[in-house]
Design a protein around this motif. Structure first.
Motif, PDB file in Angstrom:
ATOM      1  N   GLY A  23      25.696  70.542  50.879  1.00  9.35           N
ATOM      2  CA  GLY A  23      24.826  69.466  51.671  1.00  9.35           C
ATOM      3  C   GLY A  23      25.791  67.304  51.162  1.00  9.35           C
ATOM      4  O   GLY A  23      23.798  67.278  51.174  1.00  9.35           O
ATOM      5  N   VAL A  24      26.204  68.045  51.475  1.00  7.91           N
ATOM      6  CA  VAL A  24      26.867  66.225  50.389  1.00  7.91           C
ATOM      7  C   VAL A  24      27.786  66.169  51.320  1.00  7.91           C
ATOM      8  O   VAL A  24      28.441  66.869  51.516  1.00  7.91           O
ATOM      9  N   ARG A  25      28.166  64.769  50.347  1.00 12.00           N
ATOM     10  CA  ARG A  25      29.684  64.132  51.290  1.00 12.00           C
ATOM     11  C   ARG A  25      30.968  63.824  49.757  1.00 12.00           C
ATOM     12  O   ARG A  25      30.145  62.662  49.434  1.00 12.00           O
ATOM     13  N   LEU A  26      31.771  64.470  50.024  1.00 13.56           N
ATOM     14  CA  LEU A  26      33.058  63.952  49.015  1.00 13.56           C
ATOM     15  C   LEU A  26      34.015  63.166  49.484  1.00 13.56           C
ATOM     16  O   LEU A  26      33.890  63.227  50.884  1.00 13.56           O
ATOM     17  N   ARG A  67      40.335  58.908  49.226  1.00 12.74           N
ATOM     18  CA  ARG A  67      40.205  60.489  49.972  1.00 12.74           C
ATOM     19  C   ARG A  67      39.159  60.632  51.139  1.00 12.74           C
ATOM     20  O   ARG A  67      38.353  60.298  51.195  1.00 12.74           O
ATOM     21  N   PRO A  68      39.998  61.838  52.045  1.00 12.78           N
ATOM     22  CA  PRO A  68      39.537  61.660  53.477  1.00 12.78           C
ATOM     23  C   PRO A  68      37.825  62.051  52.563  1.00 12.78           C
ATOM     24  O   PRO A  68      37.963  62.732  52.299  1.00 12.78           O
ATOM     25  N   GLU A  69      36.841  61.982  53.891  1.00 17.11           N
ATOM     26  CA  GLU A  69      35.445  62.354  53.431  1.00 17.11           C
ATOM     27  C   GLU A  69      34.802  63.748  54.662  1.00 17.11           C
ATOM     28  O   GLU A  69      35.507  64.066  55.554  1.00 17.11           O
ATOM     29  N   LEU A  70      34.529  64.754  52.811  1.00 19.24           N
ATOM     30  CA  LEU A  70      34.268  65.940  53.523  1.00 19.24           C
ATOM     31  C   LEU A  70      33.083  66.342  52.775  1.00 19.24           C
ATOM     32  O   LEU A  70      32.257  65.790  52.266  1.00 19.24           O
TER      33      LEU A  70
END
Length: 318
Positions: free
Chosen positions: A254-257, A270-273
């Motif tokens: 449940g996070v945004r990398l 880097r694009p957010e995932l």
């Protein structure tokens, strides 16, 4: 159960007990020194020289694996032992979990200096200016990516090709770490190592992503949300493989990398995932727990696959 399946499981057990010794005598360290010596003789700013470098190093590891497996076929206990030792030598799951636990402990105690000093054990980012949350993100991303590189991929190749597969995969992955990164020195020479690593990890990375989705409830996530992030964002990463692992972990946790990464003066965005919040220190332990569950599942799948293949071959022989 087949010798290969038993050897793989025994190797996983050895890794759980002994992990990677921090000394120059570890087989991967020995290979790294040998590959470095070959590089010094072959280096040139051409792809052709890089292809030769990869061919010599991976070919040597593959040949050693073939010889070791032939020796093990003469007596079953030797075959199991050879596979177990080779599996232990190439796995890094226990060490990865310990590094994650160390980072979590250092950050939870407020020791940024210790966490920054330790981060290079996990990835190549410049840790000097990273905040607590940025260190947490780097750690979670590294654990997600390396779950495939350090555990799932070697087990998959071990199940498919035995000791030669184990040693050849670790040689490929080590060469990618040594020369496959983007830099002026290795832009052309490291091309072959980087591309071969992409091929070797293509299926294992996707298996890692699927397992992370299935096991998401163990860390408070849902399989559906993790799978949605894997489908939506897995292809957005510059690497054809790392994004699958990171997107699945992002959905499960449940996070945004993703975001800005500094690699010693070379900055990449880097694009957010994922759709969640940014990772915090508490997410490191959750990512380690998820990685360990993926590792155990991968070990079971690898052993089952090796056993099933052995049964199939026995039936064909009648």
């Amino acid at each position: 159960m087949s010798d290969r399946a038993l050897g793989l499981l025994a190797g996983v057990a050895l890794d759980a007990v002994f992990a990677d010794p921090r000394n120059s005598g570890h087989p991967v360290a020995v290979f790294g020194r040998a590959a470095g010596a070959v590089e010094r003789r072959l280096y040139g700013r051409t792809r052709a020289r890089g292809v030769v470098h990869v061919g010599v190093c991976v070919g040597g590891a593959l040949g050693l694996g073939v010889a070791a497996e032939r020796l093990g076929r003469r007596w079953r206990p030797v075959g199991v032992a050879v596979t177990a030792v080779a599996t232990w030598a190439v796995l890094g799951g226990t060490t990865l979990g310990r590094e994650g636990a160390y980072m979590a402990g250092a950050l939870e105690s407020g020791d940024l200096a210790a966490a920054r000093a330790r981060l290079p054990h996990l990835c190549g980012r410049d840790p000097s200016g990273l905040s607590e949350d940025e260190l947490a993100r780097a750690t979670v991303e590294s654990i997600a990516e390396n779950t495939s590189d350090a555990v799932v991929a070697p087990l998959a190749w071990g199940a498919v090709a035995g000791v030669p597969g184990l040693l050849a995969y670790r040689a490929i992955n080590t060469l990618d770490a040594m020369v496959g990164h983007r830099s002026d020195r290795y832009e052309r020479f490291g091309w072959a190592a980087a591309r071969l690593d992409d091929v070797a990890n293509y299926v294992p990375a996707r298996v890692t992503g699927v397992l992370a989705c299935v096991l998401a409830p163990l860390v408070g996530g849902t399989a559906g949300e993790a799978a949605a992030m894997l489908r939506r964002d897995g292809h957005r990463h510059p690497s054809p493989n790392s994004g699958r692992c990171e997107a699945a972990f992002a959905g499960a946790l449940g996070v945004r990398l993703g975001g800005r990464n500094n690699y010693g003066g070379r900055v990449e965005y880097r694009p957010e995932l994922g759709d969640g919040r940014r990772p915090v220190v508490g997410d490191i332990s959750r990512s380690v727990r998820l990685a360990r569950a993926v590792n155990l599942s991968a070990a079971g799948l690898a052993a089952a696959s090796a056993w099933a293949w052995a049964l199939h071959m026995r039936r064909r022989r009648g």
